[in-house]
Design an enzyme around this catalytic site. Structure first.
Site, PDB file in Angstrom:
ATOM      1  N   ASP A   1       5.370   7.297 -31.397  1.00  0.00           N
ATOM      2  CA  ASP A   1       5.754   6.045 -32.047  1.00  0.00           C
ATOM      3  C   ASP A   1       7.077   6.165 -32.790  1.00  0.00           C
ATOM      4  O   ASP A   1       7.559   5.189 -33.362  1.00  0.00           O
ATOM      5  CB  ASP A   1       4.648   5.573 -33.005  1.00  0.00           C
ATOM      6  CG  ASP A   1       4.288   6.589 -34.073  1.00  0.00           C
ATOM      7  OD1 ASP A   1       4.262   7.787 -33.770  1.00  0.00           O
ATOM      8  OD2 ASP A   1       4.019   6.187 -35.220  1.00  0.00           O
TER       9      ASP A   1
ATOM     10  N   HIS B   1      10.305  13.095 -36.507  1.00  0.00           N
ATOM     11  CA  HIS B   1       9.366  13.991 -35.839  1.00  0.00           C
ATOM     12  C   HIS B   1       9.095  13.463 -34.441  1.00  0.00           C
ATOM     13  O   HIS B   1       9.507  12.351 -34.096  1.00  0.00           O
ATOM     14  CB  HIS B   1       8.072  14.155 -36.642  1.00  0.00           C
ATOM     15  CG  HIS B   1       7.277  12.905 -36.826  1.00  0.00           C
ATOM     16  ND1 HIS B   1       7.695  11.845 -37.596  1.00  0.00           N
ATOM     17  CD2 HIS B   1       6.047  12.556 -36.342  1.00  0.00           C
ATOM     18  CE1 HIS B   1       6.769  10.900 -37.586  1.00  0.00           C
ATOM     19  NE2 HIS B   1       5.772  11.303 -36.831  1.00  0.00           N
TER      20      HIS B   1
ATOM     21  N   ASP C   1       6.739  10.755 -41.424  1.00  0.00           N
ATOM     22  CA  ASP C   1       5.316  10.730 -41.771  1.00  0.00           C
ATOM     23  C   ASP C   1       4.977  11.951 -42.614  1.00  0.00           C
ATOM     24  O   ASP C   1       5.399  13.065 -42.312  1.00  0.00           O
ATOM     25  CB  ASP C   1       4.464  10.740 -40.500  1.00  0.00           C
ATOM     26  CG  ASP C   1       4.630   9.460 -39.687  1.00  0.00           C
ATOM     27  OD1 ASP C   1       5.454   8.614 -40.074  1.00  0.00           O
ATOM     28  OD2 ASP C   1       3.932   9.331 -38.668  1.00  0.00           O
TER      29      ASP C   1
ATOM     30  N   HIS D   1       6.399  12.566 -32.677  1.00  0.00           N
ATOM     31  CA  HIS D   1       5.319  11.686 -32.247  1.00  0.00           C
ATOM     32  C   HIS D   1       5.888  10.482 -31.497  1.00  0.00           C
ATOM     33  O   HIS D   1       6.978   9.990 -31.820  1.00  0.00           O
ATOM     34  CB  HIS D   1       4.479  11.240 -33.444  1.00  0.00           C
ATOM     35  CG  HIS D   1       3.431  12.236 -33.837  1.00  0.00           C
ATOM     36  ND1 HIS D   1       2.900  12.324 -35.099  1.00  0.00           N
ATOM     37  CD2 HIS D   1       2.799  13.208 -33.105  1.00  0.00           C
ATOM     38  CE1 HIS D   1       1.999  13.292 -35.145  1.00  0.00           C
ATOM     39  NE2 HIS D   1       1.922  13.837 -33.946  1.00  0.00           N
TER      40      HIS D   1
END
Length: 314
Positions: free
Chosen positions: A67, A63, A210, A65
């Site tokens: 991080d 994904h 996540d 994001h």
């Protein structure tokens, strides 16, 4: 086939752990490595590892994001500085192509190896004669995917004693028999079915992005030899995990148990857990539900072994 963790932290790096990235090394199988997520400083982590950018064949992003992707432009730029780097394919959700094109163009980064960016929305996203990769949506604050790598069945083992008895020496003849061909040695016709054992089931590796607990995990993890699952919090922070679309160690273990996986590896730990001692409660909680659980440790190798049931069959 083995996993090598380059980053195991959630959200932010700490002095003990970097943000998310894990490599699937397949040197014997493909003479290459695949990377899953590429958080900031992943290329620095690679410098302290046995991994080589020149052998990096594919990158899979779970994904968008930061991080999980902020290390990607730098890694690609560094790889481009190595002459003769082979083509590379990067897979991920919508937005990946715009992110990479914008950052690489703005920094005038020259990528002179073949770079293909594949945005997907799940399903079978890659397949060849050796392996199949499937993706499925999870439940996170933004579009997030898990990946299931299914190795194709491999030829069985050759009966070495019988081959020696019949005067077959190591060499090209072994390869022909492994490929199902027949050979003639000293006037004797030898067929592959005479000397080749039963095929070995290909291994299955599942790596999740996540996610909260969601039914989408089960099809990805079902019967996998290894499941890599986020475990951001201990069970006392279950409400916090739900609020921020993450999982606890217990929830990861419950998913592993339900899917009947061989081994569970926990990763993506909150920075509130400073060191291995503070991570121990996550391991203990998970093992109370699913005993064959490990903590991901950066710069440590985790071999992909067939599950106990498959070893018994062999």
């Amino acid at each position: 086939m083995e996993l090598y963790f380059l980053g195991t932290n959630a959200g932010l790096p700490t002095t003990q752990r970097n943000v998310t990235s894990v490599a699937l090394r397949m040197l014997e199988e493909r003479r290459s490595s695949w990377l899953f997520d590429c958080g900031e400083a992943t290329q620095h982590q690679i410098l302290h590892s046995p991994l080589k950018l020149s052998r990096l064949e594919k990158i899979f992003i779970t994904h968008m994001h930061g991080d999980h992707v902020f290390g990607l432009p730098g890694l690609l730029s560094s790889r481009a500085s190595q002459e003769g780097s082979p083509p590379l394919t990067v897979y991920g959700p919508a937005g990946l192509k715009a992110f990479l094109e914008a950052t690489l163009n703005a920094t005038q980064s020259r990528i002179d190896f073949g770079l293909e960016i594949v945005e997907h929305s799940g399903g079978v996203i890659f397949e060849d004669s050796q392996i199949k990769v499937e993706a499925r949506a999870l439940e996170h604050r933004i579009e997030s995917y898990g990946y299931r790598m299914t190795e194709k069945d491999r030829p069985g083992s050759l009966n070495m004693e019988l081959l020696q008895e019949w005067g077959v020496r190591p060499g090209p003849e072994y390869g022909k028999l492994k490929n199902g061909e027949s050979i003639t040695v000293n006037g004797r016709l030898i067929t592959s079915d005479q000397v080749l054992g039963a095929p070995k089931r290909g291994r299955i590796v599942t790596i999740l992005g996540d996610t909260r607990p969601t039914p989408g995990i089960h099809p990805l993890a079902d019967g996998a030899d290894v499941l890599v699952h986020e475990a951001t919090f201990t069970d006392e922070f279950a409400d916090l995990a739900h609020k921020y679309y993450h999982s606890t160690a217990v929830q990861a273990a419950e998913a592993a148990k339900k899917a009947g996986v061989g081994e569970l590896i926990l990763t993506h730990f909150s920075s509130r857990y400073k060191d291995q001692d503070q991570l121990r409660p996550l391991l203990q909680e998970a093992r109370s539900v699913f005993p064959n659980t490990q903590l991901a440790i950066e710069h440590q190798t985790f071999p992909i072994r067939p599950s106990a049931q498959e070893r018994e069959k062999e």
